[in-house]
Design an enzyme around this catalytic site. Structure first.
Site, short mmCIF file in Angstrom:
data_model
loop_
_atom_site.label_atom_id
_atom_site.label_comp_id
_atom_site.label_asym_id
_atom_site.label_seq_id
_atom_site.Cartn_x
_atom_site.Cartn_y
_atom_site.Cartn_z
N HIS A 169 -24.58 -44.71 43.54
CA HIS A 169 -25.19 -43.44 44.04
C HIS A 169 -26.63 -43.57 44.12
O HIS A 169 -27.15 -42.82 45.42
CB HIS A 169 -25.11 -42.51 42.75
CG HIS A 169 -25.38 -41.10 43.19
ND1 HIS A 169 -26.66 -40.47 42.97
CD2 HIS A 169 -24.61 -39.86 43.31
CE1 HIS A 169 -26.63 -39.31 43.55
NE2 HIS A 169 -25.36 -38.94 43.74
N HIS B 129 -18.68 -38.29 46.56
CA HIS B 129 -19.19 -39.14 47.31
C HIS B 129 -18.29 -40.22 48.03
O HIS B 129 -18.50 -40.61 49.24
CB HIS B 129 -20.36 -39.62 46.62
CG HIS B 129 -21.62 -39.08 46.38
ND1 HIS B 129 -22.09 -38.26 47.25
CD2 HIS B 129 -22.13 -38.59 45.19
CE1 HIS B 129 -23.26 -37.78 46.91
NE2 HIS B 129 -23.29 -37.96 45.50
CO CO Z 1 -24.65 -37.10 44.19
#
Ligand code: CO
Length: 294
Positions: free
Chosen positions: A178, A241
């Site tokens: 991330h 994501h």
């Molecule tokens: Co994020």
């Protein structure tokens, strides 16, 4: 600079948060009640939710008889889920409920990967819960996945072990972390690149929101004349994501960018919570907290 120093200092110092609430309002000793709060960003992807459910099973096995609750830190995820049949509390709501129900010892396990912004927000609020009178006797927050060099080594070994068997040594593997543009713990990702690279020189980590970026890794792949890249998430679950920014068909997804540059591309949609050896690292952090409850 000063703030960063204190953040780092609080990271290095002990994680003990509270004590001395063992007597109720009228001086009676309360019976000990232990609970574990699992805190994660949360996910709206059903397959990713399954990975988190598996995590519950692993924690149950490791700590039989201890109450287990979940808290999702993302208000957007909670809002989306509340429209479906299953709703989730924030860690703060979950802690309030545990407090109301008379739990005395609470271990909070953060399923975040790095001790970044979200981990620190959680830590801060748990600390405040520990200060309430008549509340928990003890509340402690376990480290997130990466909190030491040993964690980085154990996690890197596990990640490499779960690379698909079809991958040839000359193929690269790129893990998507991330990342955090605004937090010093973002430095965990270059550190992981180092550890992974020492184990397998064609394995890399890049991040969506921190450093290194995909653009930082691309020249390395080109220089080595890599033909094929395996894309794998380096987040607890293969959520939004992973499915969109990594493996999606939009032109700016990592898969699309790599393909446009002429690389062959394989995607793996599994999160680190799907790998038993990675879960072992989280469980070790939880055990460390429980050792303080004795
Ligand atoms: Co994020």
């Amino acid at each position: 600079m000063k703030r960063r120093f204190w953040i780092m200092f609080s990271l290095l110092s002990v994680i003990l948060l509270a004590s001395a609430n063992s007597y109720g309002a009228h001086g009676e000793k309360r019976p000990e009640k232990r609970a574990i709060l699992l805190a994660a960003f949360g996910t709206t992807v059903p397959e990713a939710q399954k990975s988190l459910d598996q995590m519950t099973d692993r924690v149950k096995q490791a700590f039989p008889g201890v109450e287990i609750r979940w808290g999702y830190t993302s208000s957007i995820v909670r809002k989306k889920l509340s429209k479906k049949e299953k709703s989730f509390d924030s860690p703060e709501t979950a802690l309030s409920k545990l407090m109301d129900e008379g739990y005395t010892h609470v271990a909070v396990l953060s399923l975040h990967t790095i001790p970044g912004e979200e981990f620190h927000d959680l830590y801060r609020n748990c600390r405040l819960f520990g200060q309430m009178s008549g509340g928990f006797e003890r509340i402690m927050v376990a480290w997130p996945l990466l909190s030491s060099h040993q964690d980085m080594v154990s996690v890197s070994k596990a990640l490499i072990k779960h690379i698909p068997k079809e991958r040839k040594p000359e193929d690269a593997v790129l893990f998507m972390g991330h990342g955090s543009e605004h937090h010093p713990a973002d430095a965990m990702y270059p550190a992981m690149n180092q550890v992974l690279g020492d184990m397998d020189s064609n394995v890399y980590v890049a991040t969506v929101e921190g450093h290194p970026t995909l653009e930082d890794i691309l020249p390395k792949l080109e220089k080595k004349n890599i033909k094929k890249v395996y894309l794998m998430p380096f987040m607890a679950v293969a959520g939004d994501h992973a499915r969109n920014d990594m493996a999606g068909d939009e032109p700016d997804s990592w898969k699309s960018v790599l393909k446009k540059k002429g690389f062959g591309c394989e995607v793996v949609l599994k999160g680190t919570a799907d790998y038993p050896e990675v879960v072992d690292v989280w469980l070790d952090h939880l055990r460390a907290v429980f050792s303080h409850f004795k």
